[in-house]
Write a protein that holds these residues in place. Structure first.
Motif, PDB file in Angstrom:
ATOM      1  N   LEU A  56       0.848  -1.190   0.000  1.00 41.65           N
ATOM      2  CA  LEU A  56       0.000   0.000   0.000  1.00 41.65           C
ATOM      3  C   LEU A  56       0.882   1.238   0.000  1.00 41.65           C
ATOM      4  CD1 LEU A  56      -2.957   1.092   0.270  1.00 41.65           C
ATOM      5  CD2 LEU A  56      -2.544   1.154   2.747  1.00 41.65           C
ATOM      6  N   ILE A  57       0.656   2.136  -0.955  1.00 37.34           N
ATOM      7  CA  ILE A  57       1.391   3.395  -1.020  1.00 37.34           C
ATOM      8  C   ILE A  57       0.541   4.489  -0.375  1.00 37.34           C
ATOM      9  CG2 ILE A  57       2.455   5.123  -2.508  1.00 37.34           C
ATOM     10  CD1 ILE A  57       2.946   2.970  -4.572  1.00 37.34           C
ATOM     11  N   ASP A  58       1.011   4.992   0.758  1.00 37.48           N
ATOM     12  CA  ASP A  58       0.349   6.015   1.584  1.00 37.48           C
ATOM     13  C   ASP A  58      -0.964   5.486   2.174  1.00 37.48           C
ATOM     14  OD1 ASP A  58       2.443   7.753   1.378  1.00 37.48           O
ATOM     15  OD2 ASP A  58       1.420   9.221   0.123  1.00 37.48           O
ATOM     16  N   THR A  59      -1.367   6.100   3.300  1.00 41.08           N
ATOM     17  CA  THR A  59      -2.477   5.540   4.068  1.00 41.08           C
ATOM     18  C   THR A  59      -3.563   6.560   4.429  1.00 41.08           C
ATOM     19  OG1 THR A  59      -1.342   5.931   6.185  1.00 41.08           O
ATOM     20  CG2 THR A  59      -0.939   3.813   5.102  1.00 41.08           C
ATOM     21  N   MET A 196       9.472  10.644  -1.449  1.00 37.88           N
ATOM     22  CA  MET A 196       9.728   9.568  -2.407  1.00 37.88           C
ATOM     23  C   MET A 196       8.554   9.410  -3.377  1.00 37.88           C
ATOM     24  SD  MET A 196      11.678   6.675  -0.076  1.00 37.88           S
ATOM     25  CE  MET A 196      10.317   6.384   1.085  1.00 37.88           C
ATOM     26  N   ILE A 197       8.872   9.416  -4.677  1.00 34.57           N
ATOM     27  CA  ILE A 197       7.869   9.359  -5.743  1.00 34.57           C
ATOM     28  C   ILE A 197       8.023   8.029  -6.493  1.00 34.57           C
ATOM     29  CG2 ILE A 197       6.955  10.509  -7.793  1.00 34.57           C
ATOM     30  CD1 ILE A 197       6.781  12.225  -5.267  1.00 34.57           C
ATOM     31  N   PRO A 198       7.133   7.063  -6.270  1.00 33.32           N
ATOM     32  CA  PRO A 198       7.250   5.749  -6.911  1.00 33.32           C
ATOM     33  C   PRO A 198       6.947   5.804  -8.414  1.00 33.32           C
ATOM     34  CG  PRO A 198       5.883   5.642  -4.935  1.00 33.32           C
ATOM     35  CD  PRO A 198       6.056   7.087  -5.266  1.00 33.32           C
ATOM     36  N   HIS A 199       7.739   5.043  -9.171  1.00 27.64           N
ATOM     37  CA  HIS A 199       7.535   4.851 -10.609  1.00 27.64           C
ATOM     38  C   HIS A 199       7.266   3.363 -10.841  1.00 27.64           C
ATOM     39  CE1 HIS A 199       9.296   8.802 -10.702  1.00 27.64           C
ATOM     40  NE2 HIS A 199       9.452   8.830 -11.999  1.00 27.64           N
ATOM     41  N   LEU A 200       6.087   3.047 -11.374  1.00 29.08           N
ATOM     42  CA  LEU A 200       5.668   1.661 -11.536  1.00 29.08           C
ATOM     43  C   LEU A 200       5.527   1.318 -13.014  1.00 29.08           C
ATOM     44  CD1 LEU A 200       2.821   2.033  -8.924  1.00 29.08           C
ATOM     45  CD2 LEU A 200       4.941   0.829  -8.494  1.00 29.08           C
ATOM     46  N   LYS A 205       3.126   0.496 -19.446  1.00 25.87           N
ATOM     47  CA  LYS A 205       3.109   1.943 -19.223  1.00 25.87           C
ATOM     48  C   LYS A 205       3.842   2.278 -17.925  1.00 25.87           C
ATOM     49  CE  LYS A 205      -1.337   2.606 -21.578  1.00 25.87           C
ATOM     50  NZ  LYS A 205      -1.494   1.218 -22.045  1.00 25.87           N
ATOM     51  N   THR A 206       4.285   3.528 -17.807  1.00 28.26           N
ATOM     52  CA  THR A 206       4.895   4.003 -16.562  1.00 28.26           C
ATOM     53  C   THR A 206       3.867   4.817 -15.801  1.00 28.26           C
ATOM     54  OG1 THR A 206       7.118   4.065 -17.522  1.00 28.26           O
ATOM     55  CG2 THR A 206       6.754   5.346 -15.521  1.00 28.26           C
ATOM     56  N   LEU A 207       3.498   4.316 -14.622  1.00 24.46           N
ATOM     57  CA  LEU A 207       2.541   4.983 -13.743  1.00 24.46           C
ATOM     58  C   LEU A 207       3.324   5.589 -12.587  1.00 24.46           C
ATOM     59  CD1 LEU A 207      -0.487   5.467 -12.976  1.00 24.46           C
ATOM     60  CD2 LEU A 207      -0.340   3.343 -11.651  1.00 24.46           C
ATOM     61  N   VAL A 208       3.207   6.904 -12.402  1.00 27.52           N
ATOM     62  CA  VAL A 208       3.970   7.606 -11.363  1.00 27.52           C
ATOM     63  C   VAL A 208       3.014   8.118 -10.301  1.00 27.52           C
ATOM     64  CG1 VAL A 208       5.637   9.434 -10.871  1.00 27.52           C
ATOM     65  CG2 VAL A 208       5.645   8.308 -13.113  1.00 27.52           C
ATOM     66  N   PHE A 209       3.264   7.723  -9.065  1.00 26.54           N
ATOM     67  CA  PHE A 209       2.462   8.173  -7.924  1.00 26.54           C
ATOM     68  C   PHE A 209       2.987   9.535  -7.494  1.00 26.54           C
ATOM     69  CE2 PHE A 209       1.219   8.433  -3.474  1.00 26.54           C
ATOM     70  CZ  PHE A 209      -0.045   7.866  -3.455  1.00 26.54           C
ATOM     71  N   MET A 210       2.203  10.601  -7.710  1.00 25.84           N
ATOM     72  CA  MET A 210       2.746  11.950  -7.650  1.00 25.84           C
ATOM     73  C   MET A 210       2.859  12.534  -6.251  1.00 25.84           C
ATOM     74  SD  MET A 210       3.712  12.435 -10.624  1.00 25.84           S
ATOM     75  CE  MET A 210       4.375  14.027 -10.176  1.00 25.84           C
ATOM     76  N   ALA A 211       2.149  11.973  -5.258  1.00 29.36           N
ATOM     77  CA  ALA A 211       2.211  12.500  -3.888  1.00 29.36           C
ATOM     78  C   ALA A 211       2.096  14.022  -3.923  1.00 29.36           C
ATOM     79  CB  ALA A 211       3.478  12.025  -3.189  1.00 29.36           C
ATOM     80  N   ASP A 212       3.020  14.747  -3.251  1.00 29.15           N
ATOM     81  CA  ASP A 212       2.927  16.207  -3.206  1.00 29.15           C
ATOM     82  C   ASP A 212       3.877  16.918  -4.160  1.00 29.15           C
ATOM     83  OD1 ASP A 212       0.809  16.457  -1.481  1.00 29.15           O
ATOM     84  OD2 ASP A 212       2.036  16.490   0.321  1.00 29.15           O
ATOM     85  N   LEU A 213       4.491  16.179  -5.087  1.00 30.56           N
ATOM     86  CA  LEU A 213       5.232  16.850  -6.152  1.00 30.56           C
ATOM     87  C   LEU A 213       4.259  17.499  -7.128  1.00 30.56           C
ATOM     88  CD1 LEU A 213       7.883  17.550  -7.584  1.00 30.56           C
ATOM     89  CD2 LEU A 213       7.754  15.320  -8.745  1.00 30.56           C
ATOM     90  N   LEU A 214       3.108  16.866  -7.354  1.00 33.10           N
ATOM     91  CA  LEU A 214       2.059  17.438  -8.206  1.00 33.10           C
ATOM     92  C   LEU A 214       0.712  17.075  -7.576  1.00 33.10           C
ATOM     93  CD1 LEU A 214       1.763  18.960 -10.991  1.00 33.10           C
ATOM     94  CD2 LEU A 214       1.084  16.728 -11.904  1.00 33.10           C
ATOM     95  N   PHE A 254      -0.441   9.556 -11.518  1.00 33.03           N
ATOM     96  CA  PHE A 254      -1.505   9.212 -10.584  1.00 33.03           C
ATOM     97  C   PHE A 254      -1.557  10.285  -9.512  1.00 33.03           C
ATOM     98  CE2 PHE A 254      -3.279   7.059  -6.877  1.00 33.03           C
ATOM     99  CZ  PHE A 254      -4.368   6.378  -7.419  1.00 33.03           C
ATOM    100  N   LEU A 255      -2.703  10.966  -9.408  1.00 29.10           N
ATOM    101  CA  LEU A 255      -2.832  12.159  -8.585  1.00 29.10           C
ATOM    102  C   LEU A 255      -3.441  11.818  -7.234  1.00 29.10           C
ATOM    103  CD1 LEU A 255      -4.172  14.383 -11.475  1.00 29.10           C
ATOM    104  CD2 LEU A 255      -1.847  14.409 -10.545  1.00 29.10           C
ATOM    105  N   GLU A 256      -2.635  11.890  -6.186  1.00 29.39           N
ATOM    106  CA  GLU A 256      -3.096  11.530  -4.850  1.00 29.39           C
ATOM    107  C   GLU A 256      -4.139  12.504  -4.323  1.00 29.39           C
ATOM    108  OE1 GLU A 256      -1.194  10.094  -0.589  1.00 29.39           O
ATOM    109  OE2 GLU A 256       0.104  11.071  -2.063  1.00 29.39           O
TER     110      GLU A 256
END
Length: 286
Positions: A56-59, A196-200, A205-214, A254-256
Motif C-alpha cells: 500500500l502506497i500512503d495511508t 519519495m515518488i514511486p515509478h511503476l 506503461k509508466t505509472l507515477v504516484f505523484m504525492a505532493d510533487l504534483l 496518478f494524482l493523490e
C-alpha cells in the motif's frame, strides 16, 4: 502484478495555501473554492498485488485524531481505507508492506490506530513492514518549526516502536532503480526532505504516484507551488525536470490529492509543459 486505486477519504484545504503566490482569480479556474476559500482534495492511495506481496502506497488521514482536529479539514464523502480494501476482497491484515512517500499527517495518519480500549497506539497493519528513508525520518522526528504541525508524533513514533520500520536505501543521484519494493523511486526535496515518488511499470506503461510533487492538475504550470513547500524554488526546478521527462516519455501521473481527476498525462506546448488528457484508472489499465 495487479494495481488498484484506493480511496481513503476527502478533505478540504485553503486554496491560497495550496497555490502560493498564484492569485485566486487564476487558480480557481481549475480548483474552484467554496465560500470559505477551501478547495476539495482527495487522499488517494495505490495498492500493488505482486505475488505474495501486497503493498500500500500512503495511508491517508486515518481516524484517530480528535473531532477538533478533523474540523480543521472539513472531511466529506463516505470513502474510507477499510471500505476500499474490502471492496477488493482485502483487509488491513493482508497488507505486507506500507510505503510512505513522506510523513505528513495526510499521507501516513492511517498507518497508526488506537488499540481497542483507546489507551495506546498500535500499527493499523500488524503484518506489514513500514517503509521510509533515514533522511526523511530524521527530518520528521526532529521537525523544523514550519513543518512541525504536519509531523504528528502519534503517526510516526509508534511505527518505530513496533519494530516494523524499514528504510529504503537511497542513491546519490536521488533516483533508486529496482528498490527493495521492486519499483523505481525518485527522491525530491522541495516539498519536504527526501519525499519519495514511486515509478511503476505496469501493463507496458509508466505509472507515477505523484504525492505532493504534483497535488492536482492545477499545479502543472511551474510557478503553481504550494505554500506548504519548504523550498519552493527547488520544487519549481524539480517539477520542471520531472514534467519535461513525463511529457517526453508519456508517463501516466496518478494524482493523490486531485478530488476530480485520478490520472493525467502532460505535453509540451509553447508555454511549457501543460495538461494533455485526464483519465480514470480503469480507462487506462482495464
Amino acid at each position: 502484478m495487479k494495481i488498484y486505486p484506493i480511496e481513503t477519504g476527502n478533505f478540504k484545504l485553503d486554496g491560497g495555501a495550496m497555490f502560493g503566490v498564484v492569485p485566486k482569480s487564476i487558480w480557481q479556474k481549475t480548483n474552484p473554492a467554496d465560500a470559505n476559500n477551501l478547495i476539495e482534495m482527495s487522499m488517494r492511495s495505490l495498492l500493488i498485488e505482486d505475488g505474495n506481496r501486497l503493498t500500500l502506497i500512503d495511508t491517508g488521514l486515518g481516524n484517530k485524531q480528535s473531532d477538533k482536529f478533523f474540523g480543521y479539514y472539513h472531511l466529506f464523502g463516505d470513502k474510507t481505507l477499510d471500505s476500499s480494501l474490502a471492496k477488493l476482497g482485502f483487509c488491513k491484515d493482508d497488507i505486507t508492506d506500507v510505503f510512505l512517500t513522506h510523513l505528513h499527517f495526510d499521507h501516513c495518519g492511517g498507518s497508526i490506530e488506537f488499540n481497542k480500549d483507546k489507551t495506546a497506539y498500535q500499527p493499523a497493519f500488524k503484518n506489514a513492514k513500514f517503509w521510509s528513508n533515514k533522511e526523511h525520518w530524521l527530518w520528521a522526528t526532529e521537525p523544523n518549526a514550519r513543518e512541525k504541525a504536519s509531523f504528528l508524533k502519534e503517526n510516526i513514533i509508534p511505527i518505530k516502536e513496533s519494530g516494523q520500520l524499514e528504510f529504503i536505501n537511497l542513491s546519490e543521484d536521488n533516483y533508486i532503480k529496482n528498490s527493495e519494493l521492486n519499483f523505481d523511486i525518485l527522491c525530491v526535496d522541495g516539498h519536504t526532505e527526501k519525499q519519495m515518488i514511486p515509478h511503476l511499470n505496469y501493463k507496458g506503461k509508466t505509472l507515477v504516484f505523484m504525492a505532493d510533487l504534483l497535488p492536482t492538475i492545477g499545479h502543472i504550470p511551474l510557478p503553481y507551488v504550494m505554500s506548504y513547500d519548504t523550498r519552493p524554488l527547488l520544487t519549481l526546478n524539480e517539477k520542471q525536470s520531472f514534467l519535461n521527462l513525463a511529457a517526453d516519455k508519456n508517463y501516466f501521473l496518478f494524482l493523490e490529492h486531485d478530488a476530480h481527476n485520478e490520472i493525467c498525462t502532460v505535453k509540451h506546448t509553447e508555454k511549457g509543459v501543460r495538461l494533455d488528457k485526464t483519465y480514470t484508472f480503469n480507462e487506462i489499465f482495464n
